[in-house]
Design an enzyme around this catalytic site. Structure first.
Site, PDB file in Angstrom:
ATOM      1  N   ARG A  55       0.847  -1.365   0.023  1.00  0.00           N
ATOM      2  CA  ARG A  55       0.064  -0.131   0.086  1.00  0.00           C
ATOM      3  C   ARG A  55       0.982   1.213  -0.039  1.00  0.00           C
ATOM      4  NH1 ARG A  55      -1.504   1.923   4.528  1.00  0.00           N
ATOM      5  NH2 ARG A  55      -2.184  -0.243   5.595  1.00  0.00           N
ATOM      6  N   TYR A 107     -16.270  16.715 -14.907  1.00  0.00           N
ATOM      7  CA  TYR A 107     -16.443  15.450 -14.980  1.00  0.00           C
ATOM      8  C   TYR A 107     -17.606  15.024 -14.180  1.00  0.00           C
ATOM      9  CZ  TYR A 107     -16.053  10.330 -14.668  1.00  0.00           C
ATOM     10  OH  TYR A 107     -16.412   8.900 -14.864  1.00  0.00           O
ATOM     11  N   ASP A 179      -7.384  18.184 -14.560  1.00  0.00           N
ATOM     12  CA  ASP A 179      -7.986  17.118 -14.907  1.00  0.00           C
ATOM     13  C   ASP A 179      -7.271  16.912 -16.126  1.00  0.00           C
ATOM     14  OD1 ASP A 179      -8.894  14.639 -15.707  1.00  0.00           O
ATOM     15  OD2 ASP A 179     -10.631  14.883 -14.596  1.00  0.00           O
ATOM     16  N   LYS A 204      -8.395   5.961 -19.383  1.00  0.00           N
ATOM     17  CA  LYS A 204      -8.926   6.455 -20.783  1.00  0.00           C
ATOM     18  C   LYS A 204      -7.769   6.354 -21.826  1.00  0.00           C
ATOM     19  CE  LYS A 204     -12.693   7.363 -18.448  1.00  0.00           C
ATOM     20  NZ  LYS A 204     -12.767   8.565 -17.821  1.00  0.00           N
TER      21      LYS A 204
HETATM   22  C1  LIG Z   1     -13.195   9.077 -16.333  1.00  0.00           C
HETATM   23  C2  LIG Z   1     -12.726  10.117 -15.803  1.00  0.00           C
HETATM   24  C3  LIG Z   1     -12.732  10.439 -14.558  1.00  0.00           C
HETATM   25  C4  LIG Z   1     -12.706   9.483 -13.547  1.00  0.00           C
HETATM   26  O1  LIG Z   1     -12.019   8.259 -13.623  1.00  0.00           O
HETATM   27  P1  LIG Z   1     -12.222   6.640 -13.510  1.00  0.00           P
HETATM   28  O2  LIG Z   1     -10.950   5.868 -13.829  1.00  0.00           O
HETATM   29  O3  LIG Z   1     -13.467   6.287 -14.301  1.00  0.00           O
HETATM   30  O4  LIG Z   1     -12.189   6.784 -11.838  1.00  0.00           O
HETATM   31  C5  LIG Z   1     -12.346  11.647 -14.058  1.00  0.00           C
HETATM   32  N1  LIG Z   1     -12.048  12.562 -15.003  1.00  0.00           N
HETATM   33  C6  LIG Z   1     -12.414  12.740 -16.224  1.00  0.00           C
HETATM   34  C7  LIG Z   1     -12.105  13.786 -17.217  1.00  0.00           C
HETATM   35  C8  LIG Z   1     -12.776  11.391 -16.747  1.00  0.00           C
HETATM   36  O5  LIG Z   1     -12.894  11.287 -18.309  1.00  0.00           O
END
Ligand SMILES: *Cc1c(COP(=O)(O)O)cnc(C)c1O
Length: 390
Positions: A55, A107, A179, A204
């Site tokens: 962890r 998001y 982000d 992604k």
């Molecule tokens: C998918 C996404 C998230 C969240 O990510 P997860 O891996 O699904 O928890 C946060 N910000 C953006 C812009 C996203 O597309």
């Protein structure tokens, strides 16, 4: 990442493959070993070989963390079990009474964790017009401690001037969090534009194959790095060794995949723009897009995500039902094309009145073009649009 002999900095395309010291010192393996272990034998009291418990730290995860720090140009990287775990841990840097300003169109999950979880702990948020730095200036009160931005922001691909917003925020000592999921460090590097912390959903484009869920964070200064390392260990939402391996593997092909994703997105946006059944296309890679100029200043190109609206008189159920190649699914950034309906899927957790106010209409369709042959993607869209005419 620098050449160890000459000290010269390698280009990003090289760092994608070699960043994070990927060669295993023990065996010379060029592919990162998966250290599938929870704990590490200690050589004596207080004596370990850099790792104690997975962890707190794991060698496979460490390579990924060093790699993303290198790519984003930060001092330290952190890998989490999901993008939301990364965002939650970063938001845990703040305390009761603090206020976070967030992008319009943030998001859906980020909005939800602020609205339904952090609010209960006294960390509040205010939504910002993320296209107007004047609105930021007006909304920075003494309790504002962070600004959380996305650019381009999901699902209308609204562009925020990261440099201008960071400058205003820093006048008041506000931490800027970006982000960068939609762009990745290959297309945009927020820390160089003034941000303090970058977060990612590694699920992604970074992973790129729709086969894992992961999150990352990168920070610019040592003090925040220490605080985030503490929180990562204390709250425990860490990425597992196998998933760390998959994400490292995905990142190696990031630039070649994204080049194709972007090329396809551009062709598809042009096709949609000229389609008389389409009322609007949202894609900052088109010169006609309101975000084009600012995006071109801060990013390599418009990225690969786009949204569009069909004119009145189209049956959306029939549109989605008629697609053959493109899958109706949450998520984005994989090699296969995905399409979604933001108002009932990704953004359903945002209350209807806020959704409507920011322009997420029921007719809005979001497309994540994959790297298939673009003519096949366009043919699929074209047929589904025709079949959806009422
Ligand atoms: C998918 C996404 C998230 C969240 O990510 P997860 O891996 O699904 O928890 C946060 N910000 C953006 C812009 C996203 O597309």
């Amino acid at each position: 990442m620098n050449n160890e002999r000459t000290g010269e900095r390698y280009s990003l395309n090289t760092a994608l493959i070699h960043g994070g010291d990927q060669i295993d010192e023990q065996t010379g393996a060029v592919s990162v070993p998966i250290y599938q272990t929870s704990t590490f034998k200690q050589d004596g009291l207080g004596k370990n070989r850099g790792f104690e418990y997975s962890r707190t730290g794991n060698p496979t995860r460490k390579v990924l963390e060093d790699l993303i720090a290198d790519l984003e140009g930060g001092v330290a990287g952190f890998a989490f079990a999901s993008g939301m775990a990364a965002i939650t841990t970063v938001l845990s840097l703040f305390k009761s009474g603090d206020k976070i300003l967030i992008s319009r169109n943030v998001y859906g999950g980020t909005f939800r964790v602020l609205d339904k979880v952090f609010k209960n702990f006294g960390i509040v948020y205010t939504i910002l017009d993320s296209e107007d730095p004047g609105d930021l200036r007006a909304k920075i009160t003494d309790d504002v401690k962070a600004l959380l931005l996305e650019s381009p922001a999901n699902p209308l691909m609204a562009v925020t001037d990261i440099r201008a917003f960071s400058e205003v925020a820093h006048e008041k000592g506000v931490t800027v969090i970006v982000d960068n999921t939609f762009m990745t460090p290959y297309l945009q590097r927020p820390l160089e534009l003034g941000a303090d912390i970058v977060v990612h959903s590694g699920t992604k484009y970074l992973g790129g194959h729709s086969d894992l869920v992961a999150g990352l964070a990168v920070v610019k200064d040592k003090e925040t790095a220490e605080r985030l390392a503490f929180l990562q260990n204390a709250t425990g939402g860490v990425l597992q060794p196998f998933d760390s391996f998959l994400l490292i593997r995905g990142i190696k092909t990031l630039s070649v995949r994204l080049d194709r994703h972007v090329e396809n997105a551009h062709r598809i946006a042009k096709y949609l723009e000229s389609n008389p059944d389409v009322s609007r296309v949202y894609y900052p890679g088109l010169e006609t897009d309101p975000g084009y100029k600012i995006n071109s200043k801060q990013a390599r190109n418009g990225g690969a995500m786009l949204s569009f609206e069909l004119k009145e008189g189209h049956d959306l159920n029939r549109f989605f039902g008629s697609l053959e190649l493109i899958s109706l699914a949450e998520s984005l950034g994989g090699v296969e094309s995905l399409v979604c309906h933001p108002s009932t899927m990704t953004h359903a957790s945002i209350p209807e009145d806020i959704r409507k106010a920011v322009g997420i209409t029921d007719g809005l369709i979001r497309l994540s073009p994959g790297i298939e042959d673009v003519d096949d993607i366009i043919r699929d869209l074209d047929r589904a649009i025709k079949e959806s005419r009422r």
